[in-house]
Design a protein around this motif. Structure first.
Motif, PDB file in Angstrom:
ATOM      1  N   ARG A  71     -17.540   3.081  -9.627  1.00 29.09           N
ATOM      2  CA  ARG A  71     -16.063   2.524 -10.276  1.00 29.09           C
ATOM      3  C   ARG A  71     -15.927   2.853 -11.639  1.00 29.09           C
ATOM      4  O   ARG A  71     -14.868   3.370 -12.089  1.00 29.09           O
ATOM      5  CB  ARG A  71     -16.059   1.144  -9.887  1.00 29.09           C
ATOM      6  N   ALA A  72     -16.996   2.662 -12.595  1.00 26.67           N
ATOM      7  CA  ALA A  72     -16.928   2.745 -14.057  1.00 26.67           C
ATOM      8  C   ALA A  72     -16.515   4.394 -14.210  1.00 26.67           C
ATOM      9  O   ALA A  72     -15.706   4.363 -15.157  1.00 26.67           O
ATOM     10  CB  ALA A  72     -18.268   2.363 -14.583  1.00 26.67           C
ATOM     11  N   ASP A  74     -15.190   6.418 -11.854  1.00 31.76           N
ATOM     12  CA  ASP A  74     -14.445   6.877 -11.100  1.00 31.76           C
ATOM     13  C   ASP A  74     -14.580   8.053  -9.834  1.00 31.76           C
ATOM     14  O   ASP A  74     -14.105   8.869  -9.651  1.00 31.76           O
ATOM     15  CB  ASP A  74     -13.025   7.660 -12.044  1.00 31.76           C
ATOM     16  N   ARG A 101     -10.611  -2.034  -7.138  1.00 29.80           N
ATOM     17  CA  ARG A 101      -8.981  -1.845  -7.748  1.00 29.80           C
ATOM     18  C   ARG A 101      -9.408  -1.987  -9.193  1.00 29.80           C
ATOM     19  O   ARG A 101      -8.256  -2.062 -10.026  1.00 29.80           O
ATOM     20  CB  ARG A 101      -8.312  -3.026  -7.096  1.00 29.80           C
ATOM     21  N   GLY A 102     -10.312  -2.284  -9.784  1.00 30.11           N
ATOM     22  CA  GLY A 102     -10.677  -2.358 -11.406  1.00 30.11           C
ATOM     23  C   GLY A 102     -10.361  -3.839 -11.791  1.00 30.11           C
ATOM     24  O   GLY A 102     -10.295  -4.063 -12.863  1.00 30.11           O
ATOM     25  N   GLU A 103     -10.602  -4.823 -10.832  1.00 33.55           N
ATOM     26  CA  GLU A 103     -10.450  -6.115 -11.204  1.00 33.55           C
ATOM     27  C   GLU A 103     -11.549  -6.769 -11.343  1.00 33.55           C
ATOM     28  O   GLU A 103     -12.811  -6.310 -10.852  1.00 33.55           O
ATOM     29  CB  GLU A 103      -9.483  -6.829 -10.054  1.00 33.55           C
ATOM     30  N   PHE A 177      -9.876   4.642  -4.980  1.00 34.75           N
ATOM     31  CA  PHE A 177      -9.374   3.976  -6.119  1.00 34.75           C
ATOM     32  C   PHE A 177      -7.839   4.158  -6.343  1.00 34.75           C
ATOM     33  O   PHE A 177      -7.819   5.252  -6.460  1.00 34.75           O
ATOM     34  CB  PHE A 177     -10.229   4.501  -7.342  1.00 34.75           C
ATOM     35  N   ASP A 179      -6.241   3.860  -8.950  1.00 39.17           N
ATOM     36  CA  ASP A 179      -5.608   4.645 -10.069  1.00 39.17           C
ATOM     37  C   ASP A 179      -6.164   5.924 -10.381  1.00 39.17           C
ATOM     38  O   ASP A 179      -5.937   6.472 -11.353  1.00 39.17           O
ATOM     39  CB  ASP A 179      -5.913   3.750 -11.273  1.00 39.17           C
ATOM     40  N   LYS A 185      -6.164  10.843 -13.843  1.00 43.13           N
ATOM     41  CA  LYS A 185      -5.837   9.395 -13.772  1.00 43.13           C
ATOM     42  C   LYS A 185      -4.335   9.088 -13.625  1.00 43.13           C
ATOM     43  O   LYS A 185      -3.546   9.647 -14.329  1.00 43.13           O
ATOM     44  CB  LYS A 185      -6.493   8.619 -14.868  1.00 43.13           C
TER      45      LYS A 185
END
Length: 188
Positions: A71-72, A74, A101-103, A177, A179, A185
């Protein structure tokens, strides 16, 4: 993928190919790329296999470290390849959905929260503050913390290969993801 399919293999590539098929059941993801450079690919694949299976960290925490790294950085391919393993290893799918979701994932287990804080600090700040470090070493011990850092570095190397060479998601897999779209992005 940015690289054209290999049409012929050198002796060293063929030996590496056979090892990959025997160990992993096929050539997928970053290993499609590493096959082109077996002199570095073979040792990196060996390290990745050890990080994924022969570590002081439990399988649940190894999968969590991989997903946080994915996630970090992408890396949608890594996320999709490991999300099922992570849930099967006992990670909360709702927390993982938030992470994707980056939450804030709001992990309820102390070891997962501590690992998340440590890995995020390492990947975003490139250093770990004393409070986060102390919590992690108290939680995991020195050997497991060393294994964690080596694993995150290895997972990051594989993630960078996937991203740099834009390895496609397997057919039928949705990007996890919202985003991220390929090398560009999206802005929310």
């Amino acid at each position: 993928m940015r690289l054209a399919p290999l049409t012929a293999l050198s002796e060293q590539q063929n030996a590496f190919h056979e090892r990959l098929v025997a160990r992993r059941g096929g050539i997928r993801g970053p290993f499609e790329i590493l096959l082109r450079s077996p002199q570095l690919g073979a040792p990196l694949e060996e390290l990745a296999a050890r990080c994924s299976g022969d570590s002081a960290l439990s399988p649940r925490l190894r999968e969590l470290a991989l997903l946080i790294t994915a996630r970090a950085l992408d890396t949608q391919h890594s996320w999709n390849a490991h999300i099922g393993k992570a849930v099967a290893a006992g990670l909360d799918p709702v927390a993982l959905a938030r992470l994707s979701r980056g939450e804030d994932p709001a992990f309820t287990r102390e070891d997962e929260s501590s690992l998340h804080a440590f890995v995020i600090r390492l990947l975003s700040d490139h250093f770990v503050d004393e409070k986060t470090y102390t919590a992690a070493v108290d939680q995991f011990g020195e050997a497991a913390l060393i294994d964690l850092v080596v694993s995150v570095g290895t997972f990051a190397s594989l993630a960078m290969l996937l991203n740099a060479f834009e390895v496609d998601l397997p057919p039928g897999q949705d990007p996890p993801f919202p985003d991220v779209t390929g090398s560009a992005k999206r802005t929310p």
